[in-house]
Design a protein around this motif. Structure first.
Motif, PDB file in Angstrom:
ATOM      1  N   UNK A 276       0.810  -1.113  -0.117  1.00 19.84           N
ATOM      2  CA  UNK A 276       0.115   0.034  -0.080  1.00 19.84           C
ATOM      3  C   UNK A 276       0.777   1.342   0.064  1.00 19.84           C
ATOM      4  N   UNK A 277       0.348   2.429  -0.678  1.00 15.73           N
ATOM      5  CA  UNK A 277       1.252   3.534  -0.682  1.00 15.73           C
ATOM      6  C   UNK A 277       0.905   4.173   0.403  1.00 15.73           C
ATOM      7  N   UNK A 278       1.804   5.134   1.007  1.00 10.27           N
ATOM      8  CA  UNK A 278       1.723   5.704   2.221  1.00 10.27           C
ATOM      9  C   UNK A 278       0.534   6.778   2.453  1.00 10.27           C
ATOM     10  N   UNK A 279       0.218   7.299   1.123  1.00 10.28           N
ATOM     11  CA  UNK A 279      -0.900   8.504   1.082  1.00 10.28           C
ATOM     12  C   UNK A 279      -2.138   7.757   1.357  1.00 10.28           C
ATOM     13  N   UNK A 280      -2.344   6.534   0.884  1.00 11.82           N
ATOM     14  CA  UNK A 280      -3.655   5.604   0.922  1.00 11.82           C
ATOM     15  C   UNK A 280      -3.644   5.175   2.486  1.00 11.82           C
ATOM     16  N   UNK A 281      -2.564   4.766   3.017  1.00  6.83           N
ATOM     17  CA  UNK A 281      -2.482   4.413   4.253  1.00  6.83           C
ATOM     18  C   UNK A 281      -2.670   5.476   5.288  1.00  6.83           C
ATOM     19  N   UNK A 282      -2.263   6.523   5.136  1.00  3.69           N
ATOM     20  CA  UNK A 282      -2.720   7.792   6.016  1.00  3.69           C
ATOM     21  C   UNK A 282      -4.283   7.968   5.911  1.00  3.69           C
ATOM     22  N   UNK A 283      -4.753   8.287   4.493  1.00  3.96           N
ATOM     23  CA  UNK A 283      -6.190   8.492   4.487  1.00  3.96           C
ATOM     24  C   UNK A 283      -7.102   7.708   5.158  1.00  3.96           C
ATOM     25  N   UNK A 284      -6.695   6.265   4.961  1.00  6.52           N
ATOM     26  CA  UNK A 284      -7.620   5.075   5.527  1.00  6.52           C
ATOM     27  C   UNK A 284      -7.592   5.395   7.142  1.00  6.52           C
ATOM     28  N   UNK A 285      -6.353   5.550   7.663  1.00  4.18           N
ATOM     29  CA  UNK A 285      -6.264   5.587   9.142  1.00  4.18           C
ATOM     30  C   UNK A 285      -6.958   6.845   9.840  1.00  4.18           C
ATOM     31  N   UNK A 286      -6.760   7.955   9.079  1.00  2.88           N
ATOM     32  CA  UNK A 286      -7.587   9.210   9.496  1.00  2.88           C
ATOM     33  C   UNK A 286      -9.008   9.109   9.594  1.00  2.88           C
ATOM     34  N   UNK A 287      -9.599   8.386   8.628  1.00  4.05           N
ATOM     35  CA  UNK A 287     -11.071   8.042   8.587  1.00  4.05           C
ATOM     36  C   UNK A 287     -11.288   7.090   9.739  1.00  4.05           C
TER      37      UNK A 287
END
Length: 499
Positions: free
Chosen positions: A471-482
């Motif tokens: 997984x890309x870091x940007x996708x990881x951060x987006x999912x975890x923020x949600x």
């Protein structure tokens, strides 16, 4: 000739007996579930006599399946569901009441009151655990306040208490041994880690006499012998280790900075921190990993009580699956969870939030939501909770974990394992056998009688598959923020509400 080690693996939903040979292979095993009693939504109980009877039955089944007799068994190791509390009559060996299970939250309001006083901090600093319903001592206090027979028996000196391992040892030895291992003692919320004894000051505050508690013994050591009438001959009991600690040992995490995740009824992340005692500032629990030959190892732990049991809820409660393995196929059947987030707080939230008033919540449901989305969101919710915990571990230790090992039944799910490595951004190794808990108990028993040496342990575990992040870091951060937003909306839901 002594050829085998027998293990009793006492889980939260069932009991398993396994027989290991000299090469650490399981040559025979037998399993059955036992009854889950839920007299109210905040109460979960077990019948201790049912557990004992079925444990003996599974041992006999495993022995009979391979024509193994008691004389061939070098020792017995026990591993168990930790803080679950049993109170029984020390003369008759009969329980006074069903056991209160570690997932039970009936004492949540009382724990909240204590945490508002000086005792919240004092108890945590001494025991390494935030005062919570999982405290065995809080369960004992509930018994004394609500079951007059137990209060009277304790005051008369007729009652003793213990976790499931203590109960099984008592019954197996015909009442000759009332003992608990260091690992299990450390998760009862009653053990003073600094002074290496039961935390009498706190127990006095709760008005619980310390004399009802078992003797604390090394995890690999002498716990007596079985009554010869049970298996046909006396068998030494030389291993007793709490389930998560057993898995940590078996996974080879025997030095500081190594760690594992066990995905069973709940999910537990444990990091070995070596021989120096550290009390967490990040909402983690400090436990005694094990004591062997007088040397104590410690671990930091974060856990979520409901993860694998959330999948069980999909089967038994929501009834959208017939078996747990189905969730892997369902998760891969859709491209994503369609915006659905499931906070699996069916029994509150533990580390690092420690809020027993959180309730399970599913966000993002639309008319397009399918059961496959719910199944995928459930698996992802388990992983998000583990990321919550790992973040706290890394902040506490100052170490960025690069590799973790996984075990437990839910770890067989490939979607869960891959999502775990993606969200935690670590390499995840899965052993050939996910029965690490049982192996750890076997190793404790075998070490004590010379069946194995510590050097032998180096060859005990084989890795079946390694998972690496995709997984890309940007996708990881987006999912975890949600996910973090979903957590914030769930916390405290039941506080002040009728349950």
């Amino acid at each position: 000739m002594k050829r085998y080690i027998l293990v009793i693996d006492e889980g939260t939903t069932g009991t398993r007996a396994l027989i290991f040979d000299k090469s650490f292979k399981i040559v025979s095993e037998s399993y059955c579930e036992f009854t889950q009693y839920t007299p109210a939504e905040d109460k979960i109980e077990h019948d201790a006599m049912e557990i004992y009877t079925k444990s003996i039955g599974m041992c006999r089944n495993a022995m009979a399946a391979k024509n193994i007799n008691a004389e061939e068994i070098a020792a017995i190791g026990i591993t168990n569901q930790r803080a679950t509390c049993v109170v029984w009559n020390k003369h008759t060996g009969e329980p006074y009441h069903r056991a209160i299970v570690w997932q039970d939250v009936r004492t949540a309001a009382e724990c909240d009151k204590i945490n508002q006083t000086e005792w919240g901090k004092k108890a945590f600093q001494a025991t390494g655990w935030t005062v919570a319903p999982v405290y065995t001592s809080m369960m004992i206090q509930w018994y004394m306040h609500n079951i007059p027979e137990i209060k009277e028996a304790i005051e008369k000196g007729d009652a003793v208490i213990g976790t499931i391992d203590t109960w099984l040892i008592w019954k197996l030895t015909g009442g000759k041994t009332h003992a608990v291992s260091y690992s299990n003692a450390s998760v009862m919320g009653s053990y003073d880690l600094y002074n290496d004894c039961w935390y009498q000051e706190f127990l006095d505050y709760l008005r619980i006499p310390v004399h009802i508690f078992p003797e604390v013994r090394p995890d690999s050591g002498d716990f007596g012998v079985t009554d010869k009438n049970i298996f046909g001959a006396e068998i030494p009991i030389t291993g007793d280790i709490a389930d998560q600690h057993a898995a940590l040992f078996a996974q080879g995490c025997r030095s500081g900075g190594t760690g594992k995740i066990t995905n069973g009824t709940g999910s537990f992340l444990d990091i070995n921190i070596g021989n120096e005692l550290v009390i967490s500032d990040e909402g983690l629990n400090t436990v005694i990993a094990w004591q062997i030959n007088g040397e104590t190892s410690y671990a930091l732990e974060g856990y979520e009580a409901v993860t694998g049991s959330a999948i069980q809820w999909l089967r038994d409660g929501l009834k959208i699956i017939e078996s747990s393995p189905e969730t892997e196929k369902m998760a891969y059947a859709v491209k994503d969870a369609n915006g659905v987030y499931f906070v699996p707080a069916l029994a509150g939230l533990s580390a690092p939030y420690h809020d027993p008033f959180t309730r399970g919540t599913i966000f993002g449901i639309t008319r397009g939501t399918k059961r496959e989305h719910i199944a995928r969101a459930t698996l992802e919710g388990i992983v998000y909770r583990l990321k919550d915990i790992l973040n706290a571990v890394e902040k506490e230790s100052g170490i960025k974990m690069k590799n973790l090992r996984i075990d437990g039944g839910a770890s067989e799910n490939n979607y869960l394992a891959q999502f775990l490595t993606d969200m935690l951004n670590v390499t995840v190794d899965r052993p050939l056998s996910v029965e690490a808990t049982s192996l750890g108990a076997a190793e404790m028993a075998g070490l004590a009688v010379g069946f194995w040496t510590m050097k032998d342990m180096e060859n005990a575990l084989q890795i079946e598959k390694s998972f690496t992040p995709e997984m890309e870091e940007s996708e990881r951060e987006k999912r975890y923020a949600e996910w973090s937003d979903a957590i914030r909306r769930s916390i405290g839901w039941a506080k002040g509400k009728s349950v």
